[in-house]
Design an enzyme around this catalytic site. Structure first.
Site, PDB file in Angstrom:
ATOM      1  N   GLU A  67      39.266  30.210  37.959  1.00  0.00           N
ATOM      2  CA  GLU A  67      40.065  31.320  38.487  1.00  0.00           C
ATOM      3  C   GLU A  67      39.338  31.977  39.669  1.00  0.00           C
ATOM      4  O   GLU A  67      39.954  32.306  40.678  1.00  0.00           O
ATOM      5  CB  GLU A  67      40.290  32.327  37.362  1.00  0.00           C
ATOM      6  CG  GLU A  67      41.339  33.384  37.641  1.00  0.00           C
ATOM      7  CD  GLU A  67      41.554  34.297  36.434  1.00  0.00           C
ATOM      8  OE1 GLU A  67      40.845  34.128  35.407  1.00  0.00           O
ATOM      9  OE2 GLU A  67      42.407  35.195  36.519  1.00  0.00           O
ATOM     10  N   GLY A  99      48.179  42.412  43.247  1.00  0.00           N
ATOM     11  CA  GLY A  99      47.631  41.090  42.915  1.00  0.00           C
ATOM     12  C   GLY A  99      46.122  41.143  42.755  1.00  0.00           C
ATOM     13  O   GLY A  99      45.511  40.179  42.335  1.00  0.00           O
ATOM     14  N   ASP A 102      44.116  43.427  40.895  1.00  0.00           N
ATOM     15  CA  ASP A 102      44.216  44.502  39.907  1.00  0.00           C
ATOM     16  C   ASP A 102      43.137  45.585  39.979  1.00  0.00           C
ATOM     17  O   ASP A 102      43.425  46.750  40.130  1.00  0.00           O
ATOM     18  CB  ASP A 102      44.193  43.902  38.494  1.00  0.00           C
ATOM     19  CG  ASP A 102      45.155  42.743  38.343  1.00  0.00           C
ATOM     20  OD1 ASP A 102      45.760  42.319  39.349  1.00  0.00           O
ATOM     21  OD2 ASP A 102      45.309  42.251  37.218  1.00  0.00           O
ATOM     22  N   SER A 157      54.685  35.823  39.804  1.00  0.00           N
ATOM     23  CA  SER A 157      55.394  35.737  41.082  1.00  0.00           C
ATOM     24  C   SER A 157      54.578  35.128  42.217  1.00  0.00           C
ATOM     25  O   SER A 157      54.958  34.102  42.793  1.00  0.00           O
ATOM     26  CB  SER A 157      55.888  37.134  41.458  1.00  0.00           C
ATOM     27  OG  SER A 157      56.291  37.195  42.785  1.00  0.00           O
ATOM     28  N   GLN A 196      54.886  41.670  43.092  1.00  0.00           N
ATOM     29  CA  GLN A 196      53.611  41.150  43.614  1.00  0.00           C
ATOM     30  C   GLN A 196      53.785  40.829  45.107  1.00  0.00           C
ATOM     31  O   GLN A 196      54.902  40.840  45.626  1.00  0.00           O
ATOM     32  CB  GLN A 196      53.166  39.907  42.834  1.00  0.00           C
ATOM     33  CG  GLN A 196      52.370  40.251  41.583  1.00  0.00           C
ATOM     34  CD  GLN A 196      51.738  39.040  40.938  1.00  0.00           C
ATOM     35  OE1 GLN A 196      52.287  37.939  41.003  1.00  0.00           O
ATOM     36  NE2 GLN A 196      50.600  39.227  40.293  1.00  0.00           N
TER      37      GLN A 196
HETATM   38  C1  9YW Z   1      46.450  40.202  34.513  1.00  0.00           C
HETATM   39  C2  9YW Z   1      48.218  35.580  37.155  1.00  0.00           C
HETATM   40  C3  9YW Z   1      47.787  36.957  37.618  1.00  0.00           C
HETATM   41  C4  9YW Z   1      47.616  37.032  39.145  1.00  0.00           C
HETATM   42  C5  9YW Z   1      46.952  38.337  39.574  1.00  0.00           C
HETATM   43  C6  9YW Z   1      45.689  38.531  38.789  1.00  0.00           C
HETATM   44  C7  9YW Z   1      45.986  38.499  37.280  1.00  0.00           C
HETATM   45  C8  9YW Z   1      47.304  39.582  35.544  1.00  0.00           C
HETATM   46  O1  9YW Z   1      46.566  37.260  36.946  1.00  0.00           O
HETATM   47  O2  9YW Z   1      46.803  39.575  36.887  1.00  0.00           O
HETATM   48  O3  9YW Z   1      46.667  39.976  33.313  1.00  0.00           O
HETATM   49  O4  9YW Z   1      45.552  40.956  34.846  1.00  0.00           O
HETATM   50  O5  9YW Z   1      45.034  39.713  39.158  1.00  0.00           O
HETATM   51  O6  9YW Z   1      46.711  38.321  40.951  1.00  0.00           O
HETATM   52  O7  9YW Z   1      48.848  36.902  39.755  1.00  0.00           O
HETATM   53  O8  9YW Z   1      47.375  34.606  37.654  1.00  0.00           O
END
Ligand code: 9YW
Length: 423
Positions: free
Chosen positions: A396, A168, A170, A34, A108
């Protein structure tokens, strides 16, 4: 001949395009996310305004009947076990209409209206021809209504998030205390992320056990928004700041559509006041999340506490700017925003949201600094982000001190915000 930064960033977005939307990165994140899509649209608009519009349209095409915008929209052509937790875990079909795309049930941060407005501004004629805003506006309004109506668990006019994935960010240290109360799941599962990224740079197994438990509980209660079923419920400054900034964008969109912007401006003021009155800590010079269950502020040095800089008219912007350049974030010196306080013993330079610098966060601070007239500092952040991407590629995240790249390569929102900074 080596390609310029713009061409390389464009290539990442072209390669990660899946026909209707863009994946964050191949391997690690093979579906649509999202808030990634919002940042991606901000970059794509310079490359293909039509695709940028489609990016947001496809995300909102998966919006739930209650207005929530799910944090993952699963790509039906990708193997079901490519990502965990996948469609079989979330079981979204139980609460959505037949034919609805399979999605997660979490949310998100709401940066979408801001992205929609900026996407419109990149190509107004095309957008008008396609009916982009007339179609999206009611969906954006329903999204914000879900947040302010169903998620105000604290009763103080702020949105609560019910899972660290919803932030977002985590595994931010900000969530350690509320998360410590969650019993890890006893179900067996396989972490697909560790097939694509180093364990030392990711959340721990204990974190994952708790993430899965929280998501299972939400699912097993039919994704009802009832505080009693959520062991984790916090008012997050980043989520609420992006909601306020997005209300400002909705006001602009309303004007473009010949509608009254006043309700959106009133919402902006309401959320801004609630943020400043209840989450700002003057002694610390930043915003703290608040644990809805304990009523306590979650004192910690997450960069999320600086994101309210994106809110127009924020009364405490000066104090925030001071914090960004102080010893905890050293933004004027290093030009990249650490995700966590550099002086704190919990700072980890390469572990995900516990220290590394992220490009979307840098972009938000760049925007917020300009909004509050801090053009020199904004230029330093812009230069820091561009030179880091030039040196290590579209990673990333990067170690804010050594500037080494980490996490996924060819990461879409990194490429997208670089394209926007170059525009
Ligand atoms: C995960 C996709 C997402 C981001 C998040 C990031 C991570 C998903 O990746 O979360 O598998 O942990 O923390 O902000 O939207 O890029």
């Amino acid at each position: 001949m080596s390609l310029g930064l713009r061409e390389r960033a464009s290539r990442v977005l072209l390669d990660n395009w899946h026909g209707q939307s863009t994946i964050p990165a191949s391997g690690l994140y093979p579906h649509q996310w999202s808030w990634d899509s919002a940042f991606i649209a901000l970059g794509l608009r310079h490359l293909s305004p039509r695709r940028a519009q489609r990016e947001l349209e496809s995300l909102f095409g998966a919006q739930w009947p209650d207005g929530r915008v799910p944090h993952i929209v699963f790509d039906a052509s990708t193997p079901a076990d490519a990502y965990f937790p996948g469609p079989a875990f979330w079981q979204s079909a139980a609460v959505t209409a037949p034919g609805h795309p399979a999605t997660s049930g979490l949310i998100q941060p709401p940066v979408h209206a801001l992205a929609a407005w900026e996407t419109f501004r990149a190509a107004p004629e095309l957008a008008r021809e396609r009916g982009f805003l007339p179609r999206l506006y009611p969906r954006l309004v329903a999204w914000h209504r879900y947040l302010t109506g169903r998620r105000d668990f604290g009763g103080r006019g702020l949105v609560s998030i019910v899972h660290p994935w919803e932030s977002g960010m985590d595994n931010s240290p900000a969530w350690d205390t509320p998360l410590s109360r969650v019993a890890p799941t006893t179900s067996l599962f396989t972490r697909r992320d560790l097939q694509h990224a180093a364990a030392g740079e990711r959340p721990t197994d204990l974190d994952y056990g708790r993430y899965v438990r929280l998501a299972q509980t939400y699912r097993d209660h039919g994704y009802a928004d009832d505080l009693a079923t959520h062991a984790f419920a916090v008012e997050d400054p980043l989520t609420n700041a992006l909601l306020a900034a997005s209300e400002a964008a909705l006001a602009d969109i309303a004007v473009e559509l010949g509608l009254d912007p006043a309700p959106h401006l009133a919402e902006l003021a309401r959320v801004r006041d609630a943020l400043a009155d209840t989450l700002f800590d003057g002694g610390d010079g930043c915003f703290h999340a608040r644990d809805v269950h304990s009523g306590q502020p979650l004192r910690c040095g997450s960069v999320a506490g600086l994101i309210p800089l994106v809110v127009p008219g924020l009364p405490v912007a000066d104090a925030l700017v001071k914090t960004t350049v102080g010893p905890r974030f050293r933004l004027g010196e290093i030009g990249l925003p650490p995700s966590f306080d550099l002086t704190d013993a919990m700072f980890e330079a390469t572990r995900y949201w516990r220290g590394p610098a992220w490009f979307n966060i840098g972009w938000l601070l760049w925007r917020g600094l300009r909004l509050h007239g801090e053009h020199e500092l904004a230029a330093t952040v812009r230069a820091g982000l561009l030179s880091a991407a030039d040196d290590v590629g579209f990673r990333e995240y990067v170690d804010p001190l050594t500037r080494n790249g980490h996490g996924a390569s060819d990461f879409s929102w990194t490429a997208a915000v670089i394209l926007d900074l170059l525009a």
